[in-house]
Design an enzyme around this catalytic site. Structure first.
Site, PDB file in Angstrom:
ATOM      1  CG  HIS A   1     -86.945  18.533  65.745  1.00 32.75           C
ATOM      2  ND1 HIS A   1     -88.033  18.394  66.592  1.00 32.75           N
ATOM      3  CD2 HIS A   1     -86.621  17.266  65.368  1.00 32.75           C
ATOM      4  CE1 HIS A   1     -88.350  17.122  66.706  1.00 32.75           C
ATOM      5  NE2 HIS A   1     -87.510  16.417  65.968  1.00 32.75           N
TER       6      HIS A   1
ATOM      7  CG  HIS B   1     -83.679  13.168  65.725  1.00 32.86           C
ATOM      8  ND1 HIS B   1     -83.984  12.655  66.963  1.00 32.86           N
ATOM      9  CD2 HIS B   1     -84.784  13.828  65.316  1.00 32.86           C
ATOM     10  CE1 HIS B   1     -85.232  12.977  67.282  1.00 32.86           C
ATOM     11  NE2 HIS B   1     -85.748  13.696  66.301  1.00 32.86           N
TER      12      HIS B   1
ATOM     13  CG  ASP C   1     -80.219   8.603  65.669  1.00 36.21           C
ATOM     14  OD1 ASP C   1     -80.768   9.695  65.415  1.00 36.21           O
ATOM     15  OD2 ASP C   1     -80.785   7.694  66.320  1.00 36.21           O
TER      16      ASP C   1
ATOM     17  N   GLY D   1     -89.426   8.827  69.850  1.00 39.28           N
ATOM     18  CA  GLY D   1     -89.805   7.436  69.589  1.00 39.28           C
ATOM     19  C   GLY D   1     -91.305   7.246  69.485  1.00 39.28           C
TER      20      GLY D   1
ATOM     21  CG  HIS E   1     -90.283  13.981  69.066  1.00 38.39           C
ATOM     22  ND1 HIS E   1     -89.098  14.224  69.687  1.00 38.39           N
ATOM     23  CD2 HIS E   1     -90.008  13.850  67.749  1.00 38.39           C
ATOM     24  CE1 HIS E   1     -88.133  14.245  68.774  1.00 38.39           C
ATOM     25  NE2 HIS E   1     -88.660  14.018  67.586  1.00 38.39           N
TER      26      HIS E   1
ATOM     27  CD  GLU F   1     -92.583  12.304  64.657  1.00 40.95           C
ATOM     28  OE1 GLU F   1     -92.303  12.076  65.847  1.00 40.95           O
ATOM     29  OE2 GLU F   1     -91.768  12.194  63.723  1.00 40.95           O
TER      30      GLU F   1
ATOM     31  CG  ASP G   1     -87.475  14.757  62.319  1.00 34.25           C
ATOM     32  OD1 ASP G   1     -87.028  14.858  63.480  1.00 34.25           O
ATOM     33  OD2 ASP G   1     -88.382  13.959  62.008  1.00 34.25           O
TER      34      ASP G   1
HETATM   35 ZN   LIG Z   1     -87.720  14.331  65.661  1.00 40.72          ZN
END
Ligand SMILES: [Zn+2]
Length: 335
Positions: A15, A17, A19, A172, A199, A202, A279
Site C-alpha cells: 500500500h 501511493h 503521488d 479518496g 480503502h 480509514e 501509505d
Molecule cells: Zn492509501
C-alpha cells in the site's frame, strides 16, 4: 530491534501511493523541468508536502496532494516519479512493492488515461532494471468522480493486466462515498476477475469494511474503523482478508488519536491477517523501516513478528503462486 538491521532485512509493501511518495528533491527536478516554481527553501517545500501535525481529518490530509499533482501531468514526470519510488524501496531492501495511483488525477494538461498508465509502468520497469526491485501497479478510481469515469479506469486495469497492472482500488473521500455507491462498478471488476483492494474503514465505520468485502475486496486499505465492530471479525477470518495497515498515516488522518485505540494487537489477537505499509512516504514523512520501528517501540514486536507480517503481505500480494514462493523463501532465508 535495531533500525539498521530492520532497514536491511527484506520487506514487502502493498500500500504505497505514487503521488504521496515522491522525494521532495525529485519533485523539485520534475517541477524545474516544466518551469513550475516551487519554494526555493527546502524546509518550506517539505512543509508544503508533509501532512501537518494538526491535520483535522482524512480530507485535510488529502489536500497535501494538490501541489504534487500539479507537477505530475506529463509522461516524463510520471516516469521519473515511479523510478524515484522504486529507488526508495531499494534503499530499504523492499523485495516487492505494489505502487498505486489514480490515472484520472494526471490528465489536467491533456494526457490520455492510457498515456498516464504507460508512463508509470515505464518508470516501474526502469526502476526494476536499475535497482532490482520487483513491482506492480494498482489503478485507483477516485470516489468523488462520476461512476462512468471510474468505470473507464476499471476497463484500463483489464487492458493493462498483462503489462504490470495487477489490481484495482478506490481511494479518496470515504465519508461521503461509502462502498455501496460503487456496487455496479465493483460488479464489473469482479466480472473481469481483476483483483480488488479497497480503502475502507480509514474513517467512517466498520460496516464499510464489511461492505467492501461483500463487494469483492480481497484486501482492505487501513480498516481501522473495524476495531469498533468486532461482529465483523469472523467475516475477515472466513474470507481470509488482508488488512493493509499504515500506522503513521492512520494517526495523521485522526482515524485514531491515542495509541491505546490503535487496533494492531486487537486484529492480531482476533486472527485477522495484517501487513504493514507506508501509505505515503512523503506526505506521511515515513519509510517502511520507520513503520516497523514504531511497532517495535509501541508493542515490542520482534524480528519473528516482522517476518510474519511480511509473509502475510506476500500471501495477499496480487502475484502468481510461484512468485509468492520465491518471496517467502527469500524472507525465510534472511530472518
Ligand atoms: Zn492509501
Amino acid at each position: 530491534m535495531k533500525r539498521e538491521h530492520v532497514k536491511n532485512l527484506p520487506k514487502i509493501e502493498l500500500h504505497c501511493h505514487l503521488d504521496g511518495s515522491i522525494r521532495p528533491e525529485t519533485l523539485r527536478e520534475i517541477a524545474d523541468a516544466q518551469g513550475i516554481a516551487l519554494p526555493n527553501d527546502h524546509a518550506q517545500l517539505k512543509e508544503l508536502l508533509i501532512a501537518p501535525k494538526d491535520c483535522q481529518n482524512l480530507n485535510d490530509y488529502l489536500e497535501r496532494f494538490d501541489l504534487v499533482l500539479t507537477c505530475l501531468q506529463t509522461e516524463a514526470a510520471l516516469t521519473a516519479a515511479a523510478i524515484d519510488v522504486i529507488s526508495q524501496a531499494a534503499e530499504e531492501n523492499i523485495q516487492y512493492i505494489e505502487v498505486r495511483f489514480a490515472p484520472s488525477q494526471h490528465t489536467e494538461k491533456g494526457l490520455s488515461l492510457p498515456k498516464v498508465i504507460t508512463a508509470v509502468l515505464a518508470g516501474l520497469e526502469q526502476g526494476q532494471q536499475q535497482f532490482g526491485v520487483k513491482s506492480n501497479a494498482l489503478l485507483c478510481g477516485m470516489r468523488h468522480e462520476e461512476l462512468k469515469e471510474i468505470e473507464k479506469i476499471v476497463q484500463l486495469a483489464e487492458v493493462y493486466k498483462t503489462s504490470g497492472v495487477v489490481g484495482f482500488d478506490l481511494a479518496g473521500n470515504e465519508i461521503d462515498f461509502p462502498p455501496y455507491t460503487f456496487e455496479e462498478t465493483l460488479d464489473l471488476v469482479n466480472q473481469l476477475s481483476i483483483p480488488l483492494t479497497l480503502h475502507a474503514g480509514e474513517c467512517g465505520c466498520g460496516k464499510n469494511v464489511a461492505d467492501a468485502i461483500h463487494l469483492g475486496a480481497k484486501r482492505i486499505g487501513h480498516g481501522i474503523a473495524l476495531k469498533d465492530t468486532p461482529e465483523y471479525f469472523s467475516l475477515l477470518q472466513k474470507e481470509n482478508i488482508l488488512i493493509e495497515m499504515c500506522p503513521t498515516s492512520n494517526f495523521q488522518t485522526k482515524t485514531v488519536t491515542r495509541l491505546a485505540d490503535y487496533p494492531f494487537q486487537t486484529f492480531l489477537e482476533a486472527g485477522i491477517n495484517i501487513c504493514i505499509n507506508t501509505d505515503n512516504r512523503t506526505v506521511s514523512d515515513t519509510t517502511l523501516t520507520d513503520e516497523f520501528m514504531k511497532l517495535h517501540e509501541w508493542y515490542g514486536i520482534t524480528y519473528a513478528d516482522m517476518e510474519q507480517l511480511n509473509h502475510n503481505a506476500v500471501n495477499g500480494a496480487f502475484i502468481s503462486e510461484s512468485e509468492k514462493q520465491l518471496l517467502h523463501d527469500q524472507l525465510t532465508k534472511s530472518y
